[in-house]
Design a protein around this motif. Structure first.
Motif, PDB file in Angstrom:
ATOM      1  N   PRO A 289       0.791  -1.235   0.000  1.00  0.00           N
ATOM      2  CA  PRO A 289       0.000   0.000   0.000  1.00  0.00           C
ATOM      3  C   PRO A 289       0.818   1.278   0.000  1.00  0.00           C
ATOM      4  CG  PRO A 289      -1.031  -1.612   1.426  1.00  0.00           C
ATOM      5  CD  PRO A 289       0.285  -2.200   0.992  1.00  0.00           C
ATOM      6  N   ASP A 290       2.023   1.247   0.561  1.00  0.00           N
ATOM      7  CA  ASP A 290       2.818   2.481   0.566  1.00  0.00           C
ATOM      8  C   ASP A 290       3.368   2.844  -0.813  1.00  0.00           C
ATOM      9  OD1 ASP A 290       4.956   0.725   0.207  1.00  0.00           O
ATOM     10  OD2 ASP A 290       5.847   1.081   2.169  1.00  0.00           O
ATOM     11  N   ARG A 291       3.125   1.984  -1.818  1.00  0.00           N
ATOM     12  CA  ARG A 291       3.541   2.280  -3.190  1.00  0.00           C
ATOM     13  C   ARG A 291       2.398   2.869  -4.025  1.00  0.00           C
ATOM     14  NH1 ARG A 291       8.239   2.725  -5.203  1.00  0.00           N
ATOM     15  NH2 ARG A 291       7.928   1.400  -7.034  1.00  0.00           N
ATOM     16  N   ARG A 292       1.239   3.040  -3.433  1.00  0.00           N
ATOM     17  CA  ARG A 292       0.079   3.439  -4.230  1.00  0.00           C
ATOM     18  C   ARG A 292       0.169   4.861  -4.776  1.00  0.00           C
ATOM     19  NH1 ARG A 292      -4.514   0.337  -0.567  1.00  0.00           N
ATOM     20  NH2 ARG A 292      -4.025  -1.747  -1.388  1.00  0.00           N
TER      21      ARG A 292
ATOM     22  N   GLY B 183     -13.455   3.128   0.080  1.00  0.00           N
ATOM     23  CA  GLY B 183     -13.278   4.576   0.133  1.00  0.00           C
ATOM     24  C   GLY B 183     -11.870   5.050  -0.139  1.00  0.00           C
ATOM     25  N   THR B 184     -10.880   4.194   0.063  1.00  0.00           N
ATOM     26  CA  THR B 184      -9.505   4.643  -0.078  1.00  0.00           C
ATOM     27  C   THR B 184      -9.092   4.798  -1.546  1.00  0.00           C
ATOM     28  OG1 THR B 184      -8.715   2.357   0.125  1.00  0.00           O
ATOM     29  CG2 THR B 184      -8.776   3.688   2.126  1.00  0.00           C
ATOM     30  N   ALA B 185      -9.737   4.076  -2.450  1.00  0.00           N
ATOM     31  CA  ALA B 185      -9.431   4.250  -3.875  1.00  0.00           C
ATOM     32  C   ALA B 185      -9.864   5.633  -4.343  1.00  0.00           C
ATOM     33  CB  ALA B 185     -10.114   3.167  -4.709  1.00  0.00           C
ATOM     34  N   ASP B 186     -11.043   6.076  -3.875  1.00  0.00           N
ATOM     35  CA  ASP B 186     -11.510   7.414  -4.233  1.00  0.00           C
ATOM     36  C   ASP B 186     -10.529   8.474  -3.745  1.00  0.00           C
ATOM     37  OD1 ASP B 186     -13.792   6.311  -5.355  1.00  0.00           O
ATOM     38  OD2 ASP B 186     -14.935   6.463  -3.499  1.00  0.00           O
ATOM     39  N   GLU B 187     -10.031   8.302  -2.531  1.00  0.00           N
ATOM     40  CA  GLU B 187      -9.067   9.252  -1.980  1.00  0.00           C
ATOM     41  C   GLU B 187      -7.782   9.258  -2.795  1.00  0.00           C
ATOM     42  OE1 GLU B 187      -8.447   8.196   2.058  1.00  0.00           O
ATOM     43  OE2 GLU B 187     -10.553   8.389   2.625  1.00  0.00           O
ATOM     44  N   LEU B 188      -7.355   8.087  -3.226  1.00  0.00           N
ATOM     45  CA  LEU B 188      -6.098   7.975  -3.969  1.00  0.00           C
ATOM     46  C   LEU B 188      -6.191   8.625  -5.343  1.00  0.00           C
ATOM     47  CD1 LEU B 188      -3.221   6.693  -4.188  1.00  0.00           C
ATOM     48  CD2 LEU B 188      -4.344   4.727  -5.266  1.00  0.00           C
ATOM     49  N   PHE B 189      -7.247   8.332  -6.072  1.00  0.00           N
ATOM     50  CA  PHE B 189      -7.320   8.738  -7.471  1.00  0.00           C
ATOM     51  C   PHE B 189      -7.955  10.112  -7.705  1.00  0.00           C
ATOM     52  CE2 PHE B 189      -7.251   3.985  -8.099  1.00  0.00           C
ATOM     53  CZ  PHE B 189      -5.981   3.956  -8.661  1.00  0.00           C
ATOM     54  N   ALA B 190      -8.591  10.672  -6.680  1.00  0.00           N
ATOM     55  CA  ALA B 190      -9.258  11.965  -6.831  1.00  0.00           C
ATOM     56  C   ALA B 190      -8.296  13.010  -7.387  1.00  0.00           C
ATOM     57  CB  ALA B 190      -9.801  12.429  -5.478  1.00  0.00           C
ATOM     58  N   ARG B 191      -8.836  13.933  -8.155  1.00  0.00           N
ATOM     59  CA  ARG B 191      -8.147  15.008  -8.870  1.00  0.00           C
ATOM     60  C   ARG B 191      -7.506  14.514 -10.158  1.00  0.00           C
ATOM     61  NH1 ARG B 191      -5.048  19.023  -4.568  1.00  0.00           N
ATOM     62  NH2 ARG B 191      -6.877  19.540  -3.306  1.00  0.00           N
ATOM     63  N   TYR B 192      -6.684  13.472 -10.064  1.00  0.00           N
ATOM     64  CA  TYR B 192      -6.024  12.967 -11.265  1.00  0.00           C
ATOM     65  C   TYR B 192      -6.978  12.176 -12.158  1.00  0.00           C
ATOM     66  CZ  TYR B 192      -1.527  14.099  -9.061  1.00  0.00           C
ATOM     67  OH  TYR B 192      -0.473  14.755  -8.481  1.00  0.00           O
ATOM     68  N   PHE B 193      -7.993  11.555 -11.543  1.00  0.00           N
ATOM     69  CA  PHE B 193      -8.887  10.659 -12.283  1.00  0.00           C
ATOM     70  C   PHE B 193     -10.334  10.861 -11.846  1.00  0.00           C
ATOM     71  CE2 PHE B 193      -4.769   8.556 -12.094  1.00  0.00           C
ATOM     72  CZ  PHE B 193      -4.574   8.166 -13.408  1.00  0.00           C
ATOM     73  N   LEU B 194     -11.230  10.634 -12.789  1.00  0.00           N
ATOM     74  CA  LEU B 194     -12.664  10.667 -12.534  1.00  0.00           C
ATOM     75  C   LEU B 194     -13.229   9.280 -12.790  1.00  0.00           C
ATOM     76  CD1 LEU B 194     -15.276  12.342 -12.011  1.00  0.00           C
ATOM     77  CD2 LEU B 194     -15.399  12.669 -14.498  1.00  0.00           C
TER      78      LEU B 194
END
Length: 210
Positions: free
Chosen positions: A127-130, A169-180
């Motif tokens: 996970p620390d590579r995400r 919920g953590t995927a949304d946090e990760l990809f927000a701004r860069y991806f929709l």
């Protein structure tokens, strides 16, 4: 001993591919990808379908499917055993499309891909590579290009080793701004280790530069 090799090392994966110890492998083209390729076929010219990158391609079952649908495909894996078997599986005509190398450091041209296909690569990373994964995907995709494929939702337990899923919920946090997120569906034909916790998702690259 192989049990002492961490998942961040190519030999961890190479040994498993060479011994056919690959419970994550679907051994074919999954239904959601088939549907995607069929959907994209409608009203399209095979000459303009776009460039696809498959990171952590493993055995690369999907390489032929993308190619036959008219896409310009590049695949990469850092495990020699995976690349060896993928080249055999896909034949000499496609062997040069399968790169032995590190996805994170290989000299790809920025913003050169229309699609990046995710299938078991992200959940193989700690996970620390995400955030590094997200930054690399964002740098390689064209504006409005798509990161698409299969995402595993299961709270990760580091001590148990890969696969490492997303807590909800953590995927949304990760990809927000860069991806929709433009498509999100449950997967009906997962292999047992992912069953009930896998989603087909399509994330569209925004104009955000970071």
């Amino acid at each position: 001993m192989l049990d002492d090799i961490p998942p961040s090392h190519p030999e961890f994966w190479s040994s498993r591919y060479l011994s056919a110890n690959t419970p994550w492998d679907f051994d074919g083209v999954p239904a959601d990808l088939k549907e995607f390729l069929k959907r994209k076929d409608i009203g399209s010219s095979p000459q303009v379908r776009g460039k696809v990158l498959i990171p952590g391609c493993g055995l690369g079952h999907e390489i032929k499917a993308f190619t036959q649908a008219g896409y310009d495909v590049t695949a990469i894996d850092f495990a020699p055993g995976a690349v060896e078997r993928a080249r055999r599986l896909n034949g000499t005509a496609l062997a040069s499309r399968i790169i032995l190398g590190d996805f994170f450091s290989h000299d790809f041209t920025p913003a050169s891909f229309d699609y990046i296909y995710e299938r078991g690569f992200l959940c193989s990373l700690l996970p620390d590579r995400r955030e590094v994964y997200r930054a690399r995907m964002a740098s390689l995709l064209k504006y409005q290009g798509s990161l698409l494929g299969y995402f595993y939702y299961q709270k990760p337990v580091i001590s148990e080793g890969p696969p490492y899923g997303f807590a909800w919920g953590t995927a949304d946090e990760l990809f927000a701004r860069y991806f929709l997120l433009v498509k999100d569906l449950p997967v009906s034909d997962s292999v047992p280790m992912f069953a009930g916790r896998e989603r087909w998702q399509e994330w569209r690259r925004t104009s955000f530069k970071g």
